[in-house]
Design an enzyme around this catalytic site. Structure first.
Site, PDB file in Angstrom:
ATOM      1  N   ASP A   1       1.866 -50.747 -19.420  1.00 12.79           N
ATOM      2  CA  ASP A   1       0.415 -50.984 -19.316  1.00 12.79           C
ATOM      3  C   ASP A   1       0.034 -52.265 -20.074  1.00 12.79           C
ATOM      4  OD1 ASP A   1      -2.141 -50.330 -18.434  1.00 12.79           O
ATOM      5  OD2 ASP A   1      -2.533 -48.892 -20.051  1.00 12.79           O
TER       6      ASP A   1
ATOM      7  N   TYR B   1      -8.174 -42.517 -21.359  1.00 12.10           N
ATOM      8  CA  TYR B   1      -7.813 -41.213 -21.914  1.00 12.10           C
ATOM      9  C   TYR B   1      -8.049 -41.048 -23.408  1.00 12.10           C
ATOM     10  CZ  TYR B   1      -3.207 -41.868 -24.160  1.00 12.10           C
ATOM     11  OH  TYR B   1      -2.177 -42.188 -25.006  1.00 12.10           O
ATOM     12  N   GLY B   2      -8.411 -42.142 -24.077  1.00 11.12           N
ATOM     13  CA  GLY B   2      -8.624 -42.015 -25.511  1.00 11.12           C
ATOM     14  C   GLY B   2      -9.861 -42.746 -25.999  1.00 11.12           C
TER      15      GLY B   2
ATOM     16  N   GLY C   1     -13.270 -48.665 -29.401  1.00 12.84           N
ATOM     17  CA  GLY C   1     -13.157 -48.804 -27.953  1.00 12.84           C
ATOM     18  C   GLY C   1     -12.771 -47.493 -27.316  1.00 12.84           C
TER      19      GLY C   1
ATOM     20  N   GLY D   1     -10.821 -45.986 -23.604  1.00 18.23           N
ATOM     21  CA  GLY D   1     -10.186 -46.262 -22.319  1.00 18.23           C
ATOM     22  C   GLY D   1     -10.195 -44.987 -21.504  1.00 18.23           C
TER      23      GLY D   1
END
Ligand SMILES: Nc1ncnc2c1ncn2[C@@H]1O[C@H](COP(=O)(O)OP(=O)(O)O)[C@@H](O)[C@H]1O
Ligand SMILES: [Mg+2]
Length: 263
Positions: free
Chosen positions: A155, A42-43, A38, A40
């Site tokens: 988060d 920033y990663g 996956g 997101g």
């Protein structure tokens, strides 16, 4: 300089820079990529084969388009440090951090499951009130462990909760913060945010049984038919009334509502 360039160009630049590792490639000699898990904001995470330990692991890369900004690098480093320090069966442990010409990476345990978002999408699962309270409580117990150490996740959202054999594990500590010294207003706000996010997850799970019949969207209080106890817990988590002072208090209230809820 790029920050002054228009959004479409920025996105294109990001796509070109954030080249993914295809299955079969290796990140460094030790880690063979099985597949991308996956990505997101920033990663990007990969399921890898650790050829030294001969087991699967997860390697998270800081997006290359993000690595030049101190803020993102600091988040990435903090995520690694927290995951390395925490010891909880429902939080993956991070083992090493490395840097190559392609950027920054860290290695953590692989959780063999899927995140709640994928799970609901794949299985079309509908959560009864009892199921929704059970799962939210499962997540809240992990959050309780964190708050006891004055760590606030920041988060807690459905793509950041993994389901492994029906149980929750919490990932993505990029926005987490640990506090020391006397309590500040920021720490209080952080605690409230985590409680609110638990409410948001509970609401999301409860909505899986909702079927829209009305053309107009109505507030959840009108769209969902909930027991008085469940509604009370939700309102307190969302801060609509008498907010919970601690996650432990919320867990207790969820337990009571769960016991009373029909299957
Ligand atoms: N340790 C892990 N084991 C299995 N899957 C993971 C793991 N960490 C992340 N993932 C998968 O990768 C996705 C993105 O990871 P995440 O850490 O949330 O990155 P980002 O910070 O970019 O959102 C998650 O939603 C999850 O599906
Ligand atoms: Mg995430």
């Amino acid at each position: 300089m790029l920050y002054h360039i228009s959004r479409p160009f920025r996105l294109l630049h990001r796509q070109l820079v954030d080249k993914n590792y295809p299955p079969g490639s290796h990140i460094i000699e030790r880690y063979n990529v099985i597949r991308k898990l996956g990505s997101g904001s920033y990663g990007t995470t990969y399921l890898c084969d650790d050829t030294v330990l001969n087991q699967t692991c997860t390697v998270k890369q800081l997006r290359r388009s993000r690595q030049k900004r101190k803020k993102y690098f600091a988040m990435f480093e903090r995520e690694f440090e927290l995951l390395q320090a925490l010891q909880h069966p429902a939080i993956p442990e991070a083992t090493s951090f490395f840097h190559t010409e392609h950027g920054y990476f860290f290695v953590m345990d692989y959780l063999a499951g899927e995140n709640i978002e994928q799970h609901i999408f794949d299985t079309k699962k509908k959560y009864t009130e009892k199921d929704a309270l059970t799962l939210t409580m499962d997540i809240a117990l992990i959050v309780e462990y964190l708050h006891a150490q004055r760590i606030y996740h920041g988060d807690i959202r459905i793509p950041n909760v993994m389901l492994i054999k029906g149980h929750a594990s919490l990932i993505d500590f990029g926005l987490a913060a640990k506090f020391t010294g006397s309590e500040t207003r920021e720490e209080q706000l952080r605690r409230e945010q985590d409680l609110f996010d638990l409410g948001d997850i509970l609401l999301y799970l409860l909505y899986t049984t909702f079927e829209q019949t009305n053309k107009k969207a109505l507030p959840w209080t009108e769209e969902l038919t909930l027991s008085a106890d469940c509604k009370f817990v939700l309102e307190r988590l969302l801060g609509i009334r008498d907010p919970f002072a601690t996650v432990a208090e919320a867990v207790k209230a969820m337990e009571t509502a769960k016991e009373k809820a029909a299957d």
